[in-house]
Every structure is written in structure tokens, then in C-alpha cells.
Design a protein around this motif. Structure first.
Motif, short mmCIF file in Angstrom:
data_model
loop_
_atom_site.label_atom_id
_atom_site.label_comp_id
_atom_site.label_asym_id
_atom_site.label_seq_id
_atom_site.Cartn_x
_atom_site.Cartn_y
_atom_site.Cartn_z
N SER A 171 0.83 -1.21 0.00
CA SER A 171 0.00 0.00 0.00
C SER A 171 0.86 1.25 0.00
O SER A 171 0.60 2.20 -0.75
CB SER A 171 -0.93 0.02 1.21
OG SER A 171 -1.89 -0.98 1.11
N ILE A 172 1.88 1.26 0.85
CA ILE A 172 2.76 2.43 0.93
C ILE A 172 3.52 2.62 -0.37
O ILE A 172 3.57 3.72 -0.92
CB ILE A 172 3.71 2.32 2.13
CG1 ILE A 172 2.92 2.40 3.44
CG2 ILE A 172 4.79 3.41 2.09
CD1 ILE A 172 3.73 2.10 4.69
N ASN A 173 4.13 1.56 -0.88
CA ASN A 173 4.90 1.65 -2.12
C ASN A 173 4.03 2.11 -3.29
O ASN A 173 4.44 2.98 -4.07
CB ASN A 173 5.57 0.31 -2.44
CG ASN A 173 6.47 0.42 -3.64
OD1 ASN A 173 7.39 1.23 -3.68
ND2 ASN A 173 6.21 -0.39 -4.66
N GLU A 174 2.84 1.55 -3.41
CA GLU A 174 1.95 1.95 -4.50
C GLU A 174 1.56 3.42 -4.38
O GLU A 174 1.49 4.14 -5.39
CB GLU A 174 0.69 1.07 -4.51
CG GLU A 174 0.95 -0.36 -4.91
CD GLU A 174 1.29 -0.51 -6.38
OE1 GLU A 174 0.60 0.06 -7.23
OE2 GLU A 174 2.28 -1.21 -6.68
N SER A 175 1.33 3.88 -3.16
CA SER A 175 0.98 5.30 -2.94
C SER A 175 2.12 6.21 -3.38
O SER A 175 1.89 7.24 -4.02
CB SER A 175 0.66 5.55 -1.47
OG SER A 175 -0.51 4.86 -1.12
N ILE A 176 3.33 5.82 -3.04
CA ILE A 176 4.50 6.62 -3.42
C ILE A 176 4.65 6.65 -4.94
O ILE A 176 4.87 7.72 -5.54
CB ILE A 176 5.77 6.07 -2.76
CG1 ILE A 176 5.68 6.28 -1.24
CG2 ILE A 176 7.03 6.72 -3.32
CD1 ILE A 176 6.70 5.48 -0.44
N GLU A 177 4.50 5.51 -5.59
CA GLU A 177 4.63 5.45 -7.05
C GLU A 177 3.53 6.27 -7.74
O GLU A 177 3.80 6.97 -8.72
CB GLU A 177 4.61 4.00 -7.53
CG GLU A 177 5.83 3.20 -7.10
CD GLU A 177 7.15 3.83 -7.53
OE1 GLU A 177 7.26 4.26 -8.70
OE2 GLU A 177 8.07 3.89 -6.69
N ILE A 178 2.31 6.18 -7.24
CA ILE A 178 1.22 6.96 -7.84
C ILE A 178 1.46 8.45 -7.63
O ILE A 178 1.24 9.26 -8.54
CB ILE A 178 -0.14 6.51 -7.26
CG1 ILE A 178 -0.46 5.10 -7.76
CG2 ILE A 178 -1.26 7.48 -7.66
CD1 ILE A 178 -1.65 4.44 -7.09
N SER A 179 1.96 8.83 -6.45
CA SER A 179 2.22 10.26 -6.21
C SER A 179 3.35 10.77 -7.10
O SER A 179 3.30 11.91 -7.55
CB SER A 179 2.54 10.51 -4.73
OG SER A 179 3.79 9.99 -4.37
N LYS A 180 4.35 9.93 -7.38
CA LYS A 180 5.42 10.35 -8.29
C LYS A 180 4.87 10.59 -9.70
O LYS A 180 5.32 11.49 -10.41
CB LYS A 180 6.51 9.29 -8.36
CG LYS A 180 7.40 9.24 -7.14
CD LYS A 180 8.43 8.14 -7.26
CE LYS A 180 9.31 8.03 -6.03
NZ LYS A 180 10.24 6.89 -6.12
N LYS A 181 3.88 9.81 -10.08
CA LYS A 181 3.31 9.92 -11.42
C LYS A 181 2.34 11.10 -11.54
O LYS A 181 2.32 11.79 -12.56
CB LYS A 181 2.58 8.61 -11.77
CG LYS A 181 2.02 8.57 -13.17
CD LYS A 181 1.46 7.20 -13.48
CE LYS A 181 0.88 7.14 -14.89
NZ LYS A 181 0.38 5.80 -15.21
#
Length: 134
Positions: free
Chosen positions: A101-111
Motif C-alpha cells: 500500500s505504501i509503495n503503490e501510494s509513493i509510485e502513484i504520487s510520483k506519477k
């Protein structure tokens, strides 16, 4: 597509609902009419939106507790949407590992947001997980 795409779509829908200041079923219906999703993606999106709506006070309370020095109203709507999804998953979705969940949130925020946002989201979620597990 897959779970990441479903999360991105959920973030976009939450963003749209936040801009309209309502969790309106009509907006959700129009969103699904204008996008193609697999059945699994649609189930994830609907479940996540519905459960965030049902638990919005609790989720937002957790966000406000860990955004030290900020007010929820000052957060970008994209970052708020990302945090809502991740906090929901961490609290209510035992089938999704916290780290995912944390990793996906970070990746989505980068995008969809900025480097500063991804660091901010990582910090908020890291604090949330550490403090809530104590």
C-alpha cells in the motif's frame, strides 16, 4: 490492467468526488461509463470508494493526526486521495500488505503529483504505521 491501474483509477475518482465535494453515485456511474475496466478492477474500485465513503471520518482523522504542521484542507486533492486509499488499505484490507500500500501510494504520487509529495506521503504513512502499531 491490474491493481496499480485500479488504484490509479480510484485515486482519479476520489479526486473528482473531492472536487465536487460529494460522494455522488451518479459521478461514479459516469466514471465507469467513460472508462473500461476488468471485472476485478471494477470490484476493487467500487469496494474502495464505498468503504472510504463509509469510513471517511476515521480515515481523515488518521490523516490529520499524522500530517504534522498541515491542515487537511491545505493538502492537494491528489495527495489527499492517495492518502485516503492507502490508509483505507492499511486499516481495512488485510489481504494487501502494508508495504505494498505504501509503495503503490509513493509510485502513484510520483506519477500524478511531485517528488515533494511522494516524500511527504511516505513520511505520513510511515508515521501512521509506526505509531498505530505501537
Amino acid at each position: 490492467m491490474g491493481r496499480r491501474n485500479a488504484r490509479e483509477a480510484t485515486m482519479k475518482l476520489l479526486y473528482q468526488l473531492e472536487l465536487n465535494k460529494t460522494f455522488d453515485d451518479e459521478i461514479v456511474s459516469i466514471f465507469f461509463e467513460n472508462n473500461n475496466f476488468t471485472e476485478d478492477e471494477k470490484v476493487y474500485i467500487e469496494n474502495t470508494i464505498e468503504n472510504i465513503q463509509d469510513n471517511l471520518s476515521l480515515i481523515d482523522e488518521k490523516i490529520e493526526k499524522y500530517i504534522k504542521g498541515w491542515k487537511k484542507e491545505r493538502l492537494s486533492k491528489i495527495d489527499l486521495s492517495i492518502l485516503r486509499i492507502s490508509i483505507f488499505e492499511i486499516i481495512f484490507r488485510e489481504d494487501i500488505p502494508t508495504e505494498v500500500s505504501i509503495n503503490e501510494s509513493i509510485e502513484i504520487s510520483k506519477k500524478y503529483s511531485s517528488d515533494e509529495s511522494s516524500k511527504f506521503i511516505n513520511g505520513v504513512l510511515g508515521s501512521f504505521v509506526r505509531k498505530e502499531n505501537e
